[in-house]
Design a protein around this motif. Structure first.
Motif, PDB file in Angstrom:
ATOM      1  N   THR A  41       0.709  -1.239  -0.021  1.00 21.28           N
ATOM      2  CA  THR A  41       0.124   0.088   0.103  1.00 21.28           C
ATOM      3  C   THR A  41       0.948   1.398   0.052  1.00 21.28           C
ATOM      4  N   GLU A  42       2.028   1.209   0.517  1.00 21.42           N
ATOM      5  CA  GLU A  42       2.829   2.545   0.791  1.00 21.42           C
ATOM      6  C   GLU A  42       3.984   2.693  -0.049  1.00 21.42           C
ATOM      7  N   VAL A  43       4.644   1.553  -0.399  1.00 18.44           N
ATOM      8  CA  VAL A  43       5.862   1.575  -0.815  1.00 18.44           C
ATOM      9  C   VAL A  43       5.816   2.002  -2.551  1.00 18.44           C
ATOM     10  N   ALA A  44       6.474   2.798  -3.013  1.00 15.66           N
ATOM     11  CA  ALA A  44       6.389   3.130  -4.629  1.00 15.66           C
ATOM     12  C   ALA A  44       6.681   1.754  -5.310  1.00 15.66           C
ATOM     13  N   HIS A  45       5.739   1.554  -6.282  1.00 12.59           N
ATOM     14  CA  HIS A  45       5.724   0.436  -7.024  1.00 12.59           C
ATOM     15  C   HIS A  45       5.790  -0.969  -6.219  1.00 12.59           C
TER      16      HIS A  45
END
Lengths: 258, 224
Positions: free
Chosen positions: B82-86
Motif C-alpha cells: 500500500t505504501e511503497v512506490a511500485h
C-alpha cells in the motif's frame, strides 16, 4: 587443445600466450538454415521476450496480487485452500480410496507413482522411436495423467466462490484510533454493534469494518435499523435519540481514522 | 577502448573460450520460429528461464522490505503493497510469476515429452528437468506462507498435516519443516523463509546450471 613443446604462457600462469581467433564459427555448412545464436538469433529472440514481458506486466497491473487479513490461528471458520497448482493433490485426498485408512494412497502411493514415472520416463519409454504414435503406451499414460490432473483441479476449484472469499478476507488495516469510551454513543455501540464490528470498529469475520466506510451518517442510521447485505435488520433496537448518539459516535471514530 | 579492456582481461584469464561456450552456438532451422512458426513450442524453455530471472530479481527486491517474523511479516507485506512506490507491482510480478513459471514449466515438459526428446542420450537432462519442477513446486509451497495472511497460514497447516501422515517419518518431517511438533508459528515462518530464499534457490541454481551445460553439450534434439 594445443600441447607439447613450445607452449608459451602469460607470466607464470597456465594461460596460453597464443591468442585464439575471436571470429564466430561458420555455420553455413550445417544442414538446413542454421543461424548463429549470437548475435543473429538473439536479436529476434528478445522481441519474443519483450512481447511476453508486456503480457506479463499487463496481467500484473490488471490484477494486483491478493493479500488477506493477517493470519489468525483462532479463526475456526476459515476454509483452507492451497495455491491452484496444488489443488489436484488436495482434491485427490477427498476420494474414499485416498483418504481415511487409505490416506497413504492419497499422499504417497498415487502421487509417488505418477511423479516417479515422470522422473523415470526415459527409462520406462526406452524404445528408439520418438514420434508419439511409435510409443502409444507412454503417450496414453501422459494424456490420462494430464486429463485427471486437469479434472481434479477443475472439480476442486469449481465450487469455490473466489469473489466472496476475497471479499470476506480483505486485509484490515491496523487502526491507530483512540476510542473515546466516555462518548455517550460508546455504550450503545458496545451493546449493539461491538460483537460483530469489533472494539475499534475494525470489523471481524462476522461484520464488515466500519472504518473506511463510504456510507454517510444518514445511511449508517438506516443500516443500523434495516441491515444491509448479510447484516440482518433490527440489530439496533433503541430510541431515535440513542440512534443519533450512536451514529455520532461511529462517524467521529471514522473521521478520526481518516 | 572496449576491445583493449577485453584483450587485457583475456590475456590474463583467457575468457574467450568461456564466452564461446556461452554465446557461440548454432540455432538449427527446426527450432527457429523465423523459419517454421510452429517452432514457437521451443520457446517455452527459454521463457521459463526468463520468468525465473523475473522471480529472482523481484524476490531480491521484496526482501528489502519483507520481515520474516510473525509480528511484522504481514505488516511489512501490507506496507509494501500500500505504501511503497511500485511495491504492488514488484510483489505482483513475484506473485503472478510463481503461477506463470509453473505454466511455462508444464508447457516445456509437455513439448519435450510429446516430441520424445528425452530419449537416449538425453535421459539425464530430463531427470534434471523433473527435479527442477519439484524444486519449483517446493518454492511455491514455502513462498505461499510468507505473507502470513489467513490463506497462507491455513494452507500451510493443511500441508504440514499431510506431511505428518507419512508413515514412520511423518512426525519428524513435520517437525523439520515447522520447527515444532504442534505449533505453526514463528519457527515455521523463519524456516519456510530460509528454505524459500536460501536452500531451494541454491538447489535451483545448481540444477539449472546442469540443465544448461547438458543442453550445450548435447545440442537440441533433432527434428522429428
Amino acid at each position: 587443445m594445443h600441447k607439447g613443446k613450445g607452449m608459451k604462457f602469460v607470466g607464470d600462469s597456465r594461460v596460453s600466450a597464443e591468442r585464439k581467433s575471436q571470429i564466430p564459427k561458420d555455420y553455413s555448412e550445417y544442414p538446413g538454415r542454421t543461424e548463429a545464436f549470437w548475435p543473429n538469433f538473439l536479436l529476434k529472440e528478445w522481441l519474443a521476450g519483450s512481447v511476453f514481458l508486456v503480457g506479463f506486466l499487463s496481467l500484473t497491473l490488471a490484477h494486483p496480487s491478493p493479500l488477506e487479513g493477517v493470519a489468525d490461528p483462532t479463526n475456526a471458520a476459515y476454509i483452507p485452500l492451497p495455491d491452484w497448482y496444488f489443488l489436484f493433490l488436495y482434491e485427490l485426498l477427498k476420494y474414499e480410496f485416498a483418504s481415511g485408512p487409505y490416506v497413504i494412497f492419497g499422499i504417497l502411493v498415487i502421487p509417488g507413482l505418477a511423479f516417479g514415472a515422470l522422473l523415470l520416463a526415459p527409462f520406462l519409454d526406452n524404445g528408439p522411436g520418438r514420434r508419439p504414435h511409435q510409443r502409444p503406451i507412454a503417450v496414453i499414460m501422459m494424456i490420462l495423467a494430464l486429463a485427471s490432473t486437469i479434472w481434479l483441479t477443475y472439480t476442486s476449484a469449481e465450487h469455490v466462490d473466489w469473489e466472496t472469499r476475497a471479499e470476506q478476507n480483505k486485509p484490515i488495516p491496523e487502526s491507530d484510533v483512540e476510542i473515546d469510551t466516555s462518548h455517550e454513543g460508546y455504550a450503545i455501540y458496545e451493546e449493539n454493534c461491538m460483537t460483530c464490528h469489533g472494539g475499534e470498529l475494525e470489523g471481524s469475520p462476522a461484520g464488515a469494518p466500519l472504518i473506511g466506510t463510504e456510507h454517510s451518517a444518514e445511511e449508517i442510521a438506516t443500516i443500523a435499523r434495516d441491515g444491509i447485505g448479510s447484516m440482518p435488520a433490527d440489530q439496533f433496537t433503541g430510541s431515535d435519540e440513542e440512534l443519533e448518539q450512536l451514529v455520532d459516535f461511529i462517524t467521529s471514530v471514522i473521521e478520526q481514522a481518516e | 577502448m572496449l576491445q583493449k579492456i577485453y584483450d587485457w582481461i583475456d590475456e590474463r584469464i583467457d575468457i574467450t573460450p568461456i564466452w564461446r561456450d556461452i554465446a557461440d552456438h548454432e540455432v538449427p532451422e527446426h527450432v527457429n520460429p523465423a523459419h517454421h512458426f510452429s517452432a514457437f513450442v521451443y520457446c517455452f524453455g527459454g521463457l521459463t528461464f526468463f520468468v525465473v530471472v523475473i522471480q529472482i530479481l523481484s524476490g531480491m527486491f521484496l526482501t528489502m522490505y519483507y520481515v520474516p517474523d510473525i509480528e511484522n511479516a504481514w505488516k511489512s507485506v501490507y506496507y509494501l503493497q500500500t505504501e511503497v512506490a511500485h511495491g504492488q507491482i514488484v510483489r505482483g510480478m513475484h506473485h503472478w510469476g510463481a503461477s506463470v513459471v509453473i505454466v511455462m514449466l508444464l508447457l516445456h515438459t509437455l513439448r519435450v515429452f510429446f516430441q520424445g526428446a528425452y530419449k537416449k542420450p538425453r535421459e539425464l537432462n530430463w531427470m534434471v528437468g523433473v527435479l527442477i519442477f519439484f524444486v519449483m513446486l517446493g518454492l511455491g509451497f514455502t513462498g505461499y506462507l510468507l505473507p502470513w495472511d489467513n490463506k497462507a497460514y491455513f494452507a500451510t497447516q493443511v500441508g504440514l498435516e499431510i506431511a505428518e501422515q507419512v508413515p514412520f517419518i511423518g512426525e519428524y518431517l513435520k517437525t523439520l519443516l515447522a520447527g515444532d511438533a504442534e505449533i505453526v508459528g514463528a519457527q515455521t515462518l523463519t524456516r519456510f523463509f530460509a528454505i524459500h530464499v536460501f536452500f531451494l534457490p541454491a538447489a535451483l541454481f545448481g540444477l539449472m546450471a546442469a540443465h544448461f551445460i547438458l543442453i550445450r553439450r548435447q545440442g537440441i534434439s533433432g527434428p522429428l
